[in-house]
Design an enzyme around this catalytic site. Structure first.
Site, PDB file in Angstrom:
ATOM      1  N   PHE A 270      -1.711  -2.532  -1.527  1.00  0.00           N
ATOM      2  CA  PHE A 270      -2.660  -1.482  -1.161  1.00  0.00           C
ATOM      3  C   PHE A 270      -3.758  -1.300  -2.198  1.00  0.00           C
ATOM      4  CE2 PHE A 270      -0.302   1.095  -4.117  1.00  0.00           C
ATOM      5  CZ  PHE A 270      -1.085   2.203  -4.427  1.00  0.00           C
ATOM      6  N   LYS A 271      -3.522  -1.778  -3.415  1.00  0.00           N
ATOM      7  CA  LYS A 271      -4.531  -1.616  -4.454  1.00  0.00           C
ATOM      8  C   LYS A 271      -5.841  -2.338  -4.087  1.00  0.00           C
ATOM      9  CE  LYS A 271      -1.371   0.532  -6.810  1.00  0.00           C
ATOM     10  NZ  LYS A 271      -0.850   0.213  -8.115  1.00  0.00           N
ATOM     11  N   ASP A 272      -5.751  -3.344  -3.209  1.00  0.00           N
ATOM     12  CA  ASP A 272      -6.970  -4.042  -2.783  1.00  0.00           C
ATOM     13  C   ASP A 272      -7.946  -3.108  -2.076  1.00  0.00           C
ATOM     14  OD1 ASP A 272      -6.271  -6.616  -3.694  1.00  0.00           O
ATOM     15  OD2 ASP A 272      -5.084  -6.989  -1.887  1.00  0.00           O
TER      16      ASP A 272
ATOM     17  N   THR B  68      -1.501  -3.118  -9.389  1.00  0.00           N
ATOM     18  CA  THR B  68      -2.852  -2.830  -9.861  1.00  0.00           C
ATOM     19  C   THR B  68      -3.412  -3.998 -10.662  1.00  0.00           C
ATOM     20  OG1 THR B  68      -2.608  -0.425  -9.892  1.00  0.00           O
ATOM     21  CG2 THR B  68      -4.227  -1.348 -11.389  1.00  0.00           C
TER      22      THR B  68
END
Length: 495
Positions: free
Chosen positions: A111-113, A146
């Site tokens: 999800f960090k993308d 991250t």
């Protein structure tokens, strides 16, 4: 819109400067002077828009010193050009009893993308807008996802270098390989002997060391961050709460105006805090459910009002949540109280004593929005197995924590509103733990055999970014102790 520190010192600044700085001079986090409000007409206008168009509309409310053209350009470069494996960027999988917001279709399968493809674009634009001539060094402490997402996002971006610190032995092997094979002339990856909190505390210490900053200035370098302490990393995450809501309306799971719940696997409190901003803006969110693993410091805080990191640290099968100091909670405290002096006092207590107590009155106010629980590794595995058997769907371990806690919430409250599980990583990133949950014997398998075995069970293919790791050489070998992190930074700058 102007931004100021959660700890109250320093002048208010524009968003571009806040994004470049990352952290305020007093150690606080930048927050907007106000949270923009949206109405039903705004929500309705999002229905027919693409993810990129929704992002541009929402970001424009916060980044008022950027032009519309600048924001659209940043968004297009972040989410376009086939970087994501789905047109919807953040699709929602709907089942009869629950929906799953899949945030892992970007280049690093996490999800960090969603934020770290956009932050480099926002920062690069900000450097041009402010006329900054110094080189920016991005320092990142990562518990797994991250690091790779930031490295990929900032790779070879002009005027910016990035250095990632991760806990040695504290990330999955796939996460480690993603970082250690990272290409780019401006990147460095270094392991820290210790856990994530050691790495994060070391980075914070560097940011707070004025003498060290002066030393870097002698090399024409200034510091910034890509962790969710940076406002430019947090604000993009608000978008996918709105996107998920519009997806539910389109799917007929809710009617526009209905309130929904989000269950979020939570470590550093950034992902769930983005949901808080969305709720404050007017998105119909009833509860934000904070889901933790055995490092359940947030569960205890949201139940008692006491934040106490003085406890045993547990290595779990959800390493991205193996955190005892949740940095973004500081922003929530500031917004709930509106009092920078009290917020600074609590952060000082946390640093000196390892704990603080906000009292019953403030806790009650926070509990109007937040609910919390935690699950063990065994419960996490059981959930993965059960969901696969009942739905032929395979969540990763972190998603399974959120799913399990969502069930606990429903059992505890009887609340039958639509529930959205925030899914933060592809199951392929944690293949060994997922396969064990599915009853497979993994002894003797390497990471790529694990990927192939999981592929046999999963409908979704192995993401290209993970499949390609097999042929990539390890490029980074640095290891240091926490007290050696400043020297490691200097060595990278001089290289």
């Amino acid at each position: 819109m102007k931004y100021s520190s959660t700890r109250g010192k320093g002048a208010e600044i524009d968003s571009a400067e806040a994004i470049i700085r990352g952290l305020a001079d007093d150690g606080g986090l930048f927050v907007p002077e106000e949270i923009p409000a949206v109405d039903e007409a705004f929500l309705a206008s999002l229905q027919q828009l693409s993810y990129e168009e929704q992002a541009a509309r929402i970001l424009g409310l916060f980044l008022t010193d950027y032009t519309k053209e600048e924001i659209r350009g940043c968004v297009d470069r972040a989410y376009g050009h086939r970087k994501f494996d789905t047109e919807r960027r953040a699709p929602v999988r709907t089942f009869e009893d629950v929906s799953v917001l899949e945030l892992w279709h970007g280049p690093t399968s996490a999800f960090k993308d969603m934020a770290l493809q956009l932050l480099p674009q926002l920062m690069s634009t900000a450097l041009k807008k402010t006329g900054e001539t110094e080189e920016v060094l991005i320092l990142v402490a990562t518990s797994g996802d991250t690091g790779k997402a930031a490295l990929e996002g900032f790779r070879d971006v002009p005027q910016i270098r990035i250095m990632v610190f991760y806990p040695e032995g504290g990330v999955s092997r796939i996460q480690q390989l993603q970082m250690l094979t990272q290409e780019g002339k401006n990147v460095n990856v270094t392991a820290v002997k210790g856990n994530f909190d050691d790495a994060q505390s070391g980075v914070k210490k560097i940011f707070g060391d004025a003498e060290f900053s002066q030393k870097l200035a002698g090399y024409g370098v200034r510091l910034s961050s890509a962790n969710s302490i940076n406002w430019g990393r947090l604000v993009p995450q608000i978008v996918y709460y709105f996107s998920a809501y519009t997806e539910l309306v389109k799917a007929g799971k809710i009617q526009s105006g209905d309130s929904v719940n989000f269950s979020v696997p939570t470590g550093n409190f950034g992902d769930i805090l983005a949901g808080f901003y969305a709720k404050c803006m007017g998105l119909p969110i009833h509860k934000l459910i904070c889901a933790s693993n055995a490092n359940n410091v947030l569960t205890d805080f949201l139940r008692t009002g006491v934040y106490d990191r003085n406890r045993d640290f547990h290595k779990t099968i959800t390493p991205s949540m193996d955190i005892l100091i949740s940095s973004n909670l500081e922003r929530l405290l500031y917004h709930i109280t509106g009092d920078a002096f009290r917020t600074a006092g609590w952060m000082r207590d946390l640093q000196l004593q390892g704990r603080y107590d906000i009292g019953a009155e403030l806790l009650k106010k926070i509990q109007q929005t937040f609910w919390a629980d935690w699950v063990s590794d065994e419960e996490t595995k059981e959930l993965i197995h059960r969901v696969f058997q009942s739905k032929h769907y395979i969540p990763d371990t972190h998603t399974a924590v959120a799913w399990n806690v969502a069930e606990k919430y429903h059992q505890s409250t009887g609340d039958d509103r639509a529930m959205v599980i925030v899914s933060t990583a592809s199951p392929y990133k944690f293949n060994g733990s997922v396969l064990e949950a599915l009853g497979e014997t993994t002894a003797g398998m390497d990471e790529f055999q694990l990927l192939e075995t999981l592929q046999d069970k999963n409908d979704a293919p192995i993401p290209e970014g993970l499949a390609s790791l097999r042929a990539k050489p390890v490029l980074h070998h640095g290891v240091c102790r926490r007290e050696e992190m400043e020297q490691a930074v200097l060595a990278f700058i001089r290289s």
